[in-house]
Each structure stands twice: as structure tokens, then as C-alpha cells.
Scaffold this active site. Structure first.
Site: not given
Ligand SMILES: NC(=O)c1ccc[n+]([C@@H]2O[C@H](COP(=O)([O-])OP(=O)(O)OC[C@H]3O[C@@H](n4cnc5c(N)ncnc54)[C@H](O)[C@@H]3O)[C@@H](O)[C@H]2O)c1
Length: 324
Positions: A130, A157
Site C-alpha cells: 500500500s 494498517y
Molecule cells: N483499494 C485500494 O485503494 C487499496 C490501496 C492500497 C492497498 N490495497 C490493498 O489491495 C488489496 C485489495 O484491496 P481491495 O480494495 O480489493 O479490498 P477489499 O476489502 O475489497 O478486498 C479484500 C478481500 O479480502 C478478503 N479477506 C480479508 N481477510 C481475509 C482472510 N483472512 N482470508 C480470506 N479472505 C480475506 C475480504 O473478504 C475481501 O473480499 C488489499 O491487500 C489492500 O490492502 C488496496
């Protein structure tokens, strides 16, 4: 012989859903893994999963990635050579009330993925980090670079995401399987996350409710459209580092936009003027993010294509026609 499947963790999540779609589009077999937690409305995760379930070559497994024995069994039995690990507890503010959700999904979860990949002999692990690892710092000339220090997180986070990078670094050196970490910068678009500002503002504006503008509107974010993010993820997937290698890449738009400009753009896309109330910055938030993307461009020609006005217009179109 049929192609080895690619495992995508977090496949019912925002980014994971889009990645799985694109992999299926190019003829891959995909195994999605997700626990469908209730951090935000699970109906949205179910709706994403239903779209994937209807496609040839896709299987969704409901599993907690921190269950390390089950995950190791799955990765080994599947014969997967590539894993895209996107499951995590996301969100900065939620970590203040729910720190142990981050311990389980981000720390135990990442370690579990590393162990599973090591024992199964996976050829390339691509995982999500991130932009929050850069901490709270001012905008500089050409953006935050991967070589800049990332040792002063201002949220739990961010600290867990930086920890994932360090865990990966140690596993790359110890066990040799190639890894690529991606520092995502504020991803937005259709099927997005309801906890993110552009999405929650939209919901409030549609209902005529007042939006709370934090940081007195002075924050800036490097908003990155989901299709550009997926281009970058696949570009990295197809270009693994050498054995023992571990690389970290920024994946952003390289064009920070002020929060008030984002709100003005959203107002134009919705045709609604928002009632706004201004609030101070919240604990854990950073003032600005700005991705330098030279490293990813050099790897795979990554070049973001969708600017904020176009991306928010596409998001609003999706939201207006959405089934959930
Ligand atoms: N969307 C953004 O702007 C952003 C920015 C920086 C980093 N990220 C990272 O990108 C990745 C995807 O983010 P996103 O926006 O799609 O988030 P999201 O919350 O939509 O997707 C994450 C998914 O992981 C699943 N999950 C959480 N804990 C779990 C576990 N213990 N076992 C199995 N599944 C689990 C959740 O149910 C969810 O569906 C994450 O690692 C997030 O930290 C996203």
C-alpha cells in the site's frame, strides 16, 4: 496438458474481482479464495463472486487465508505456479477500533501465504502492499519512490503492510521463490469499496445527506483507476524477478488530485452539488500520496490511461445501474 491455475486471494474483493475477470478473459484458470467478511456489506462481495462463478475456468473457495494448514493444502493440491495475494483487512480508520483484524488477515495471513508458496514450490508470488507505507510526507517533485524510506507508518494498517514487505524479503532470501509487492495508490472504479471516500460520498449525495470532508479538504490522493491497476498487476505477474528476487513497485496514476477537486469532479459526474461539512484530519490519515511509477514503467511499459473525470463517470454509471 491443461494450464496450471492461478490462485487469487481476496477474489470477492474489489481489486481481486477485477483481476480474476481479466485473467479469465485471457484464458487462464483461476481459483479464488475469500472469507467474505463483513468489513463492508458482504452482499457486494457475493454479487462480485456470482459474476465470476458463472464463468468457465473459475472456482471460488470460502476460506480464511490465516488458516495456514488449509491454505497450504490448497496451494499444493492445486498445482498453482502463480499466486496473486490480495486478501487483507483494508482501511486505515477501522484499525483504530479493530486492531486484531489486521493482525489476523495481514500478518498471520501473509505468513500463511508465504509458507504455502514455499512448500508448494510456487514460481511467483505477487502481493498487495500500500502507498500508506510512505507515512505522512509532503508532495515532492516527481513522487514517492520505492527507494525512499518507508519506516514511519502513521496507522496500524500501514505498519502491517510494511511488515508484509519485510516478511516477503526474508522469505525471498531464505527460500528463493520470486516475489513482487505492489504499493497500490487509492484504487477506485466500478464494483469498488463502499468504505472509500468517493463511494461513500456518492451514496450520501444520492440521498441528499451531508458529506464530511476530512483534513479541511486539503488532502491529496493519487487516484488510480481499477483497469490501470489490473494492467499493472498483470504486467508484474508476467515479469517475475529472478530466483531469490523480491521487488516492490508503486502502482499509481502519478497525478495527485486534491480532495476538493475530487469532490467537484464527483459532483459533475453525478449532477449533484454536495452539502459539505469540514472536519480536521483523522488519526491514521496522511496528507498526500504521489506515486512515482518509473520502476513499473521500465518493467512492463505500465502507463495509466484513465483520468479521474473519466473514471468517476464510469463509477457513477455503474452505481446508477447497479444491482446491489
Ligand atoms: N483499494 C485500494 O485503494 C487499496 C490501496 C492500497 C492497498 N490495497 C490493498 O489491495 C488489496 C485489495 O484491496 P481491495 O480494495 O480489493 O479490498 P477489499 O476489502 O475489497 O478486498 C479484500 C478481500 O479480502 C478478503 N479477506 C480479508 N481477510 C481475509 C482472510 N483472512 N482470508 C480470506 N479472505 C480475506 C475480504 O473478504 C475481501 O473480499 C488489499 O491487500 C489492500 O490492502 C488496496
Amino acid at each position: 496438458m491443461s494450464k496450471a491455475p492461478i490462485i487469487v486471494t481476496g477474489a470477492a474483493g474489489f481489486v481481486g474481482y477485477h483481476v480474476a475477470e481479466r485473467l479469465l478473459d485471457r484464458g487462464e484458470t483461476v481459483i479464488g479464495v475469500d472469507v467474505f467478511n463483513a468489513y463492508y456489506d458482504p452482499a457486494l462481495k457475493e454479487a462480485r463472486a456470482a459474476r465470476l462463478d458463472g464463468r468457465d475456468g473459475f472456482t471460488m473457495l470460502r476460506m480464511d487465508i490465516a488458516d495456514h494448514e488449509a491454505l497450504a493444502d490448497l496451494v499444493k493440491a492445486s498445482g498453482a505456479q502463480k499466486v496473486i495475494h490480495l486478501a487483507a483487512q483494508a482501511g486505515v480508520r477501522y484499525s483504530i477500533e479493530n486492531p486484531f483484524a489486521y493482525e489476523r488477515s495481514n500478518l498471520a495471513g501473509h505468513l500463511s501465504v508465504l509458507e504455502a508458496c514455499r512448500h508448494a514450490g510456487v514460481e511467483h508470488l505477487v502481493y498487495a502492499s500500500s502507498s500508506s507505507v510512505y507515512g505522512d510526507r509532503p508532495l515532492n517533485g516527481d513522487g514517492f519512490r520505492e527507494s525512499d524510506p518507508a519506516e514511519t507508518p502513521v496507522s496500524l494498517y500501514a505498519a502491517t503492510k510494511r511488515s508484509c514487505e519485510l516478511l516477503s524479503q526474508s522469505y525471498a532470501k531464505l527460500y528463493g521463490f520470486p516475489q513482487s509487492g505492489l504499493r497500490f495508490f487509492t484504487v477506485y472504479g466500478p464494483w469498488g469499496r463502499p468504505d472509500m471516500a468517493y463511494f461513500s460520498f456518492t451514496e450520501k449525495m444520492l440521498k441528499g445527506e451531508t458529506i464530511e470532508v476530512y483534513g479541511e479538504g486539503k488532502m491529496a490522493r493519487d487516484f488510480t483507476y481499477i483497469d490501470d491497476i489490473v494492467d499493472g498487476i498483470l504486467g508484474v505477474l508476467d515479469n517475475p524477478p529472478a530466483k531469490g528476487g523480491h521487488e516492490v513497485y508503486n502502482i499509481g496514476d502519478n497525478d495527485p488530485v486534491g480532495l476538493m477537486d475530487m469532490i467537484n469532479t464527483l459532483e459533475a459526474a453525478l449532477g449533484i452539488e454536495a452539502n459539505k461539512v469540514f472536519r480536521p484530519m483523522q488519526p491514521g490519515d496522511v496528507t498526500a500520496t504521489y506515486a512515482n511509477i518509473d520502476k513499473l514503467h521500465a518493467l512492463c511499459g505500465y502507463k495509466p490511461k484513465v483520468k479521474l473525470a473519466e473514471g468517476l463517470a464510469r463509477f457513477v454509471d455503474w452505481r446508477r445501474g447497479a444491482r446491489v
